[in-house]
Design a protein around this motif. Structure first.
Motif, PDB file in Angstrom:
ATOM      1  N   LYS A  44       0.824  -1.212   0.000  1.00  0.00           N
ATOM      2  CA  LYS A  44       0.000   0.000   0.000  1.00  0.00           C
ATOM      3  C   LYS A  44       0.855   1.259   0.000  1.00  0.00           C
ATOM      4  O   LYS A  44       0.680   2.137  -0.842  1.00  0.00           O
ATOM      5  CB  LYS A  44      -0.918   0.001   1.235  1.00  0.00           C
ATOM      6  N   SER A  45       1.778   1.324   0.946  1.00  0.00           N
ATOM      7  CA  SER A  45       2.615   2.531   1.023  1.00  0.00           C
ATOM      8  C   SER A  45       3.438   2.685  -0.242  1.00  0.00           C
ATOM      9  O   SER A  45       3.609   3.791  -0.760  1.00  0.00           O
ATOM     10  CB  SER A  45       3.550   2.451   2.232  1.00  0.00           C
ATOM     11  N   THR A  46       3.941   1.569  -0.751  1.00  0.00           N
ATOM     12  CA  THR A  46       4.754   1.632  -1.966  1.00  0.00           C
ATOM     13  C   THR A  46       3.943   2.181  -3.134  1.00  0.00           C
ATOM     14  O   THR A  46       4.417   3.030  -3.883  1.00  0.00           O
ATOM     15  CB  THR A  46       5.297   0.234  -2.296  1.00  0.00           C
ATOM     16  N   HIS A  88       2.597  10.981   4.877  1.00  0.00           N
ATOM     17  CA  HIS A  88       3.208   9.661   5.049  1.00  0.00           C
ATOM     18  C   HIS A  88       2.840   9.016   6.368  1.00  0.00           C
ATOM     19  O   HIS A  88       2.420   9.666   7.314  1.00  0.00           O
ATOM     20  CB  HIS A  88       4.727   9.768   4.939  1.00  0.00           C
ATOM     21  N   GLN A  89       3.067   7.693   6.377  1.00  0.00           N
ATOM     22  CA  GLN A  89       2.817   6.887   7.564  1.00  0.00           C
ATOM     23  C   GLN A  89       3.556   7.473   8.775  1.00  0.00           C
ATOM     24  O   GLN A  89       3.021   7.557   9.854  1.00  0.00           O
ATOM     25  CB  GLN A  89       3.327   5.466   7.288  1.00  0.00           C
ATOM     26  N   GLU A  90       4.801   7.895   8.546  1.00  0.00           N
ATOM     27  CA  GLU A  90       5.543   8.558   9.609  1.00  0.00           C
ATOM     28  C   GLU A  90       5.462  10.055   9.350  1.00  0.00           C
ATOM     29  O   GLU A  90       5.818  10.511   8.275  1.00  0.00           O
ATOM     30  CB  GLU A  90       7.008   8.111   9.625  1.00  0.00           C
ATOM     31  N   LEU A 167      -3.625   9.711   2.490  1.00  0.00           N
ATOM     32  CA  LEU A 167      -3.315   9.586   3.909  1.00  0.00           C
ATOM     33  C   LEU A 167      -2.908   8.157   4.209  1.00  0.00           C
ATOM     34  O   LEU A 167      -3.693   7.228   4.048  1.00  0.00           O
ATOM     35  CB  LEU A 167      -4.535   9.953   4.750  1.00  0.00           C
ATOM     36  N   ASP A 168      -1.647   7.994   4.609  1.00  0.00           N
ATOM     37  CA  ASP A 168      -1.150   6.642   4.906  1.00  0.00           C
ATOM     38  C   ASP A 168      -1.280   6.390   6.406  1.00  0.00           C
ATOM     39  O   ASP A 168      -0.528   6.940   7.200  1.00  0.00           O
ATOM     40  CB  ASP A 168       0.308   6.524   4.451  1.00  0.00           C
ATOM     41  N   GLU A 169      -2.235   5.600   6.783  1.00  0.00           N
ATOM     42  CA  GLU A 169      -2.526   5.291   8.185  1.00  0.00           C
ATOM     43  C   GLU A 169      -2.536   6.525   9.082  1.00  0.00           C
ATOM     44  O   GLU A 169      -1.791   6.615  10.047  1.00  0.00           O
ATOM     45  CB  GLU A 169      -1.507   4.266   8.714  1.00  0.00           C
ATOM     46  N   PRO A 170      -3.424   7.470   8.773  1.00  0.00           N
ATOM     47  CA  PRO A 170      -3.412   8.715   9.542  1.00  0.00           C
ATOM     48  C   PRO A 170      -3.893   8.529  10.973  1.00  0.00           C
ATOM     49  O   PRO A 170      -3.538   9.298  11.846  1.00  0.00           O
ATOM     50  CB  PRO A 170      -4.379   9.613   8.768  1.00  0.00           C
TER      51      PRO A 170
HETATM   52 MG   LIG Z   1       2.589   1.109   4.906  1.00  0.00          MG
END
Ligand SMILES: [Mg+2]
Ligand SMILES: Nc1ncnc2c1ncn2[C@@H]1O[C@H](COP(=O)(O)OP(=O)(O)OP(=O)(O)O)[C@@H](O)[C@H]1O
Lengths: 513, 407
Positions: A44-46, A88-90, A167-170
């Motif tokens: 997903k993030s990729t 990003h996730q972070e 939004l990556d895992e907000p």
């Molecule tokens: Mg991810």
């Protein structure tokens, strides 16, 4: 409904030794909330990094069409110019800069290189109002919590005239109410025609707000579900994600609880910088052998501070109180003493406190208990490889090899490495701080099973979690903390989400009145 | 195929390698270029100067000289590497070299103190200096750059004070032997130094045995190994290089004492950094101090120890340096810290800590050393030598980072 704003076709992306994405397709309609779900390491993030230009054209194969145009982004600024903004996730905020400075970083309100602070601050005020954040633009990022930081990220995205927000895992590090506020915001954006792609492991959120859901598994698109046509249940999503039905979210638990194994008495901790701020206030609690005890509470209620201060005073100042194991007082004044006394603390912040990111999985897993594989100060490497391999299999860590650097693992798999490290330390008491943050449903189940196993082996487990269903599903007994104090204690049988929230609210009222 | 490597691409590669075709050799070469990159660069540089100086570089006399000239840099680079891996830096080592040289000179030449006592006192003094600086860095959390910048000034000043601005020397002959002595030849054959050859053969045998054992272990755990042909080639090349080197040295005066010391230090520190818990923990501290601390590692104490260690090694280097010049001067070892730090970075250490190898630092030191020596033989002026050395440092680090980013 409306037309397609984004179409990604046959996206393939490989890393040395891993095919992260394999002919993935994704299409997003104008003005919808499109959820992207899948297990840890599904890609997903990729995929979102490909979309936003983090991986430039040529690093992947396939085509991206945005608003009817084919796009070949070289970097993030290329995609931002078209209104595609990724969070990003972070989080990527600079802690020692103010909210206003962060929002306009790289995009300063300026003329001839001179920043117009007046404009920047006025604009920031407007943006903060839009996202519902009541803070001064000059507040430093370090001084606000994660929930508010997330809102600052969104305000930053708004400042860039966002059309498609990723939004990556907000919400992975937000509590219920902050999460709800954020989701509400997305719905509002939708009214204004802004589309969003939402990556989340919290399926209840997904089914609440998403208009469509695309499921990835092992780097491939499995299906796209349309929530407007049918009602999609969480179980339906899970089936797509893991490829089979997951009948229970929590493994069955037969508790075999014996005598008290661990006890904290009259524990007080002060803030490390603000000498007079008490963050843990006269806390007493205990865990029995074979018991899983939960600590529920809002973000900032002092749970992490409690756990870290008990774990070798790794947080706080002017700590007072006593810790007992098997009825004997033990010395936890330094981290190695705490570990020697059989205590382990798995952090909620894996990147900062959990992992040596530039090091490989193997070295991270053995770090806290090197002595177990060492003879006369010499590390037994074959044995070390075996241990790391064992944990990789046991926790199902998805990696190309145990010699893969942890920085290249997906978020959920990094979390599993942190857990492996502490399982290998063979503690009697485990303090698990948000152990399932950012972890997919299948892996969560595996982690709950491990928690059960640990309890069955006669260990005491303390579980800190902001997800009430998790606390209710896993724990035998629950403490509720707020403002550094224990506000209530209840056995599983008497506990419910409402009751826990009630206990927390009760305190808020006392404080307010 | 294996339980370690799970992706299909990997097993494909493995299969290809086993076949030992030409394509696979190129592949193996490419995957190893990062590991051996600096070694190859060193060899290329040596061949280049060997050619340019029409063979002077590898003449036994010059080779011996080369080793002696660089010994103290190598000694310090080993210590510096640990400091850098732990995430710090030490700018004071050049001044410590001068200070310890001065201390030795004053004790031995001026006050006629027993040499053995003086040597031990110097090493202890080095440890104390390291401890003093390490204390500020590790426990009081003052950035090492600042602490050791201060140390650099302080110990240069103390050297001047100790020597009262004069040069003190010469040292007694036994002291000079530290740097200019050679191992005795037990076989006493005229033209050639047999003991040196025998030592070389023993070392070669040990290395071949070790690499064989590593290979067997790797196979046992299903890790990728070099194809047999390349493995044999690698060991033959290594043995040949060592024996040729020993042959050259033994046709002059044999192996210098310092070289033996160097060798022992390299072996010990390679072992510590790769095989022991303390080594592993130093890398962890440099990689992520907070995570290391929360894993129960005494991070401050480890940082402190790396400074103490470097202090002792700098003192040893100071003694070798003084013995080589045969005099202690206030200006001794000026700018030496830069060569030492450059050696570590050329050898692949990372500014931000957590990365680097002892062997890399040693190779880095010799890259600088061979260039110094070669350019001097060619009569290139000191000004251009500096320019070229600076550019080589930049290129080496660029190459390293570029390679890493490529994945
Ligand atoms: Mg991810
Ligand atoms: N820079 C990299 N180098 C090597 N492998 C990588 C790199 N980045 C990601 N991967 C691999 O690609 C795969 C997909 O990772 P990705 O981060 O996209 O997963 P994800 O779906 O976001 O998972 P999570 O829910 O855990 O965040 C994983 O197997 C991961 O190990």
């Amino acid at each position: 409904m409306s037309d397609i704003i984004l179409e990604m076709r046959n996206i393939t992306k490989t890393f040395p030794g891993v095919k992260a994405l394999d002919n993935v397709n994704l299409s997003v309609r104008q003005g919808e909330i499109h959820a992207l779900v899948g297990e840890n390491g599904a890609g997903k993030s990729t995929l979102m990094k490909v979309l936003s230009g983090v991986y430039s054209y040529g690093d992947y194969t396939g085509e991206i069409f945005y608003q009817g145009q084919e796009c070949r982004f070289k970097d993030i600024s290329d995609s931002e110019r078209l209104g595609i903004v990724i969070i990003h996730q972070e989080l990527a905020l600079i802690p020692l800069l103010s909210i206003a400075e962060n929002i306009f970083l790289g995009n300063e309100r300026q003329q001839f290189g001179v920043i117009n602070w007046f404009e920047a601050i006025t604009r920031t005020r407007e943006l903060l109002k839009k996202v519902g954040l009541n803070e001064s633009p000059e507040t430093l990022i370090t001084n606000i919590g994660v929930g508010k930081q997330q809102l600052v990220e969104i305000a930053k995205a708004l400042s860039k005239e966002v059309q498609l927000l990723i939004l990556d895992e907000p919400t992975s590090s937000l509590n219920e109410s902050d999460s709800n506020a954020l989701l509400q915001l997305l719905l509002e954006f939708k009214e204004h025609g802004i589309s969003s792609i939402l990556i989340s492991h919290k399926l209840n959120e997904v089914s609440k707000v998403a208009d469509s859901i695309t499921i990835l598994r092992d780097g491939a698109t499995i299906e796209t579900l349309d929530c407007q046509k049918d009602t999609i249940t969480e179980d339906r999503i899970i089936r797509g994600m893991v490829g089979r039905d997951l009948t229970h979210r929590y493994p069955h638990r037969t508790a075999n609880i014996e005598e008290t194994i661990f006890e904290i008495k009259n524990w007080n901790v002060y803030h490390p910088l603000h000498d007079d701020r008490k963050v843990v206030d006269n806390v007493s609690m205990h865990v029995k052998k074979g018991e899983v005890v939960g600590i529920a509470g809002l973000m900032g209620s002092g749970r992490t501070e409690l756990a870290m201060s008990v774990f070798g005073r790794s947080y706080g100042k002017r700590i007072s109180g006593q810790v007992f194991k098997h009825g004997q007082e033990i010395d936890v004044s330094s981290i190695d003493k705490a570990i020697d006394n059989g205590i382990a603390y798995a952090t909620e912040d894996r990147k900062t406190y959990g992992l040596i990111l530039i090091d490989d999985i193997k070295n991270n897993v053995t770090l806290a208990n090197l002595n177990a594989i060492t003879k006369n100060a010499v590390i037994n490497e074959p044995q070390e490889l075996m241990v790391a391999g064992e944990y990789r299999d046991k926790l199902n860590i998805k990696c190309s090899s145990i010699l893969q650097k942890t920085v290249n693992l997906s978020g959920g798999n990094q979390q599993k490495v942190v857990l492996s490290k502490w399982l290998f330390a063979e503690p009697e008491i485990l303090l698990l701080d948000e152990p399932t943050r950012g972890i997919d449903v299948g892996a969560k189940y595996e982690i709950y099973t491990i928690i059960n196993q640990l309890a069955a082996e006669g260990k005491g487990v303390i579980l800190i979690s902001s997800e009430l269903p998790e606390i209710l599903g896993v724990c035998d007994r629950i403490y509720v903390m707020n403002e550094g104090k224990i506000m209530g204690e209840m056995p599983k049988a008497e506990a419910s989400q409402e009751k826990i929230m009630q206990v927390i609210m009760q305190q808020e009222e006392i404080v307010e009145s | 195929m294996s339980n370690i490597v799970t992706s299909p691409e990997h097993s494909m590669e493995g299969a290809l390698e086993d076949a030992g075709s030409m394509g696979s050799i190129v592949k193996v070469f490419r995957s190893n270029i990062r590991q051996y990159g600096m070694l190859i660069a060193l060899i290329v540089i040596m061949l280049f100067f060997q050619f340019m100086t029409s063979g002077t570089l590898l003449k036994p006399v010059n080779l011996t000289n080369l080793v002696l000239q660089n010994s103290y840099i190598v000694i310090m680079a080993i210590g510096m590497l640990l400091v850098i891996v732990a995430g710090h830096i030490d700018l004071s080592v050049g001044s410590i070299v001068a200070f310890i040289g001065a201390l030795a000179a004053v004790m031995i030449v001026k006050y006629d103190i027993n040499m053995f006592v003086a040597l031990v006192a110097c090493l202890i003094m080095g440890g104390l200096i390291g401890a003093a600086q390490g204390y500020w860095v590790a426990f009081l959390k003052i950035p090492s750059f600042i602490v050791t910048l201060a140390g650099m000034l302080v110990f240069r000043g103390l050297t001047l004070a100790l020597l009262e601005g004069q040069s003190v020397g010469p040292f007694p002959p036994t002291f000079q032997k530290i740097s200019s002595g050679f191992i005795p030849d037990v076989f006493s054959v005229e033209a050639i130094h047999i003991t040196s050859l025998v030592l070389g053969a023993l070392v070669s045998a040990a290395l071949v045995y070790l690499s064989f054992r590593t290979r067997r272990n790797k196979q046992k755990y299903n890790f990728e190994t070099l194809p047999v042909s390349l493995f044999i080639l690698q060991n033959v090349a290594l043995t040949a290089a060592i024996m040729y080197f020993c042959y050259l040295m033994s046709s002059y005066k044999g192996l210098p004492n310092v070289l033996i010391v160097l060798f022992i230090l390299i072996v010990i520190y390679t072992f510590i950094t790769t095989q022991t818990t303390i080594g592993r923990r130093i890398y962890a501290v440099g990689g992520n101090e907070k995570a290391a601390r929360l894993s129960g590692i005494k991070t401050s104490r480890l940082s402190f120890l790396t400074f103490v260690n470097l202090g002792v090694l700098s003192a040893l280097a100071g003694l070798v340096y003084a013995a080589r010049l045969n005099v202690a001067t206030p200006k001794a070892g000026t700018a030496l810290e830069l060569d030492v730090i450059a050696a570590c970075f050329i050898g692949g250490a990372s500014m931000s800590g957590g990365v680097g190898t002892v062997i890399g630092a040693v190779i880095g030191a010799f890259v600088m050393g061979v260039m110094n020596n070669g350019m001097s033989i060619l009569g290139i002026g000191i000004e251009w030598q500096q320019v070229i050395k600076g550019l080589v440092l930049l290129m080496a680090v660029f190459f390293d980072i570029y390679n890493k980013n490529k994945g």
